[in-house]
Design an enzyme around this catalytic site. Sequence first.
Site, PDB file in Angstrom:
ATOM      1  N   THR A 180       0.840  -1.192   0.000  1.00 49.33           N
ATOM      2  CA  THR A 180       0.000   0.000   0.000  1.00 49.33           C
ATOM      3  C   THR A 180       0.875   1.241   0.000  1.00 49.33           C
ATOM      4  OG1 THR A 180      -0.098   0.033   2.417  1.00 49.33           O
ATOM      5  CG2 THR A 180      -1.831  -1.189   1.267  1.00 49.33           C
ATOM      6  N   GLU A 327      -5.775  -4.043  -1.849  1.00 48.87           N
ATOM      7  CA  GLU A 327      -6.199  -5.295  -1.234  1.00 48.87           C
ATOM      8  C   GLU A 327      -7.142  -6.122  -2.110  1.00 48.87           C
ATOM      9  OE1 GLU A 327      -5.230  -2.361   2.091  1.00 48.87           O
ATOM     10  OE2 GLU A 327      -6.166  -2.311   0.123  1.00 48.87           O
ATOM     11  N   LYS A 436     -15.615  15.988  11.565  1.00 54.74           N
ATOM     12  CA  LYS A 436     -16.667  15.818  12.567  1.00 54.74           C
ATOM     13  C   LYS A 436     -16.816  17.121  13.340  1.00 54.74           C
ATOM     14  CE  LYS A 436     -18.740  12.341  15.480  1.00 54.74           C
ATOM     15  NZ  LYS A 436     -18.632  10.992  16.064  1.00 54.74           N
ATOM     16  N   TRP A 441     -21.125  14.644  10.980  1.00 56.41           N
ATOM     17  CA  TRP A 441     -20.135  14.390   9.948  1.00 56.41           C
ATOM     18  C   TRP A 441     -20.334  15.309   8.749  1.00 56.41           C
ATOM     19  CZ3 TRP A 441     -16.006  11.785  11.163  1.00 56.41           C
ATOM     20  CH2 TRP A 441     -16.067  10.747  12.091  1.00 56.41           C
TER      21      TRP A 441
END
Length: 540
Positions: A180, A327, A436, A441
């Site tokens: 990654t 992944e 937040k 959110w």
Amino acid sequence: MTMHYPLLVSNILNRARTAFADKEIITRTEDGTHRYTYKDMGARVNRLANALSALGVKKGDRVGTFGWNTYRHLEAYFASPIMGAVNHTINIRLFPDDLVYIINHAEDKVVLVDPDLVPILEPLAPQMESVEHFIIMSDDPEPATTLPGALCYETLLAQASDEFTQPEMDEYDPAGLCYTSATTGRPKGVTYTHRALYLHSMAECMADTSAFSERDTTMAMVPMFHANCWGFPYSSTMVGANQVMPGVRPDPQAICELFEEHKVTLTAGVPTIWVGVLDYLDRSGKTYDFSSLRAVISGGSAVPVSVIRAYKEKLGVDLVHAYGMTEATPIVTYNRVKTHLEGLPEDEKYELAGSQGLVVAGLEMRLVDENGEDLPWDGEQRGELLFRGPWVAREYYNDERTAETYIDGWYHSGDIASVNPDGYIQIGDRVKDMVKSGGEWISSVDLETAIIAHPDVLEAAVIAIPHPTWVERPLACVVPREDARDSLDRAQVMDFIRDKFARWWLPDDVVFIDEIPKTSVGKFDKKVLRDRYQDYVVGG
């Protein structure tokens, strides 16, 4: 009962070299163009496999590649897997510490490196504990380098046979390895089995996915070091498509010239590439023939609807949203318009095109809340996306962080999204990129998409900054277009998006910067911006 027939990478290569022997791989080089056929490539892959065997590479060993998108890199994509070794694509844009870490963690036995990238590895070589040989991918028999025991790629191939006997292998044997891009913490390794690569290629070739075909001429702008180059090398080879390799450091002008010269039909890359192409065309005033392009695939991060619209209306090209991750080999979704939605008003069709699309056949998906409970697909409620399927990894390579991400047989993506009743995914944010504010959110992606639609804005990233009352508030970091650097101001940006969001969603401020920091794979690197503006005071 069916035959026991393992799905192997070698099957992909063998089909291309026999059924499509005369189809071409074309590489942009410093001297012009290199061209050869799948028949030629197959023979050279065998030579490379024999050369690696002679250097002591055995089944299960990792062979690193550190290079651009070229025909030699394509050969490495196949040579290691057909001999039972593992092709480890190394990100050329990682910081030195991360490069040393992943090469040592993977225990690469051999590293293939392009000549212009040799200076990056030379000072790091003494720290690479497992590497026994560096192979420079050129035809210079005596490469000038301090890399210990450096060998010439073409010399090795010239000394090897083009006949290779493949060892016995299982489809669950490892064939590829990619790490990654390390937006947080150390990079994590993901291993790809032969089976995963084969099934992923078949899924990409489906009509309702990318529909790779022998009729195509493909050109991957996504780097070959990133998540199997989004499957382009294997899928293109599986169907016998012509492949165009953009070579070393392709810029927007080179990209446009390659599209036109070679009549490319299918390409893929991150949004920053496609925004850069549009900007180049606007600034240069040049025109190119893009009529051959049936799709430009964009992934890696959300692409603004304004960019999708610009490609269609200015260039006559469909910019198609896809979504995936390292992944998952990596493709997870692809945006196709269902037949019953084709009659939607134009604006609604563009909004739909701005979503990440539908899960590719073969994978399963869930949308869950913070307690792991499934949420309805109503297009409103947001939760985390979970996936599983035959080309989704089940763990990280020798990494204890596996337990944080792979839970009860599901991969937890960390992406917050909604899913509408038709199954179209609309990703709002990575969990770590959400703002937040006062317990509610705010999606940074939604704000960015709206800001980038402003005609004077080239790029925009929204981050959370600390606030004494609301804990966090959004800050918009904006890169103006070159001709608007002296004229675009905060009020213009705020007025442009004011009617699109609730008042408490609007950024507290707008800062103008020269460029958005990018990760090693071209995504916005928001952690750099968060560090830069952690003490920012609105109006200060």
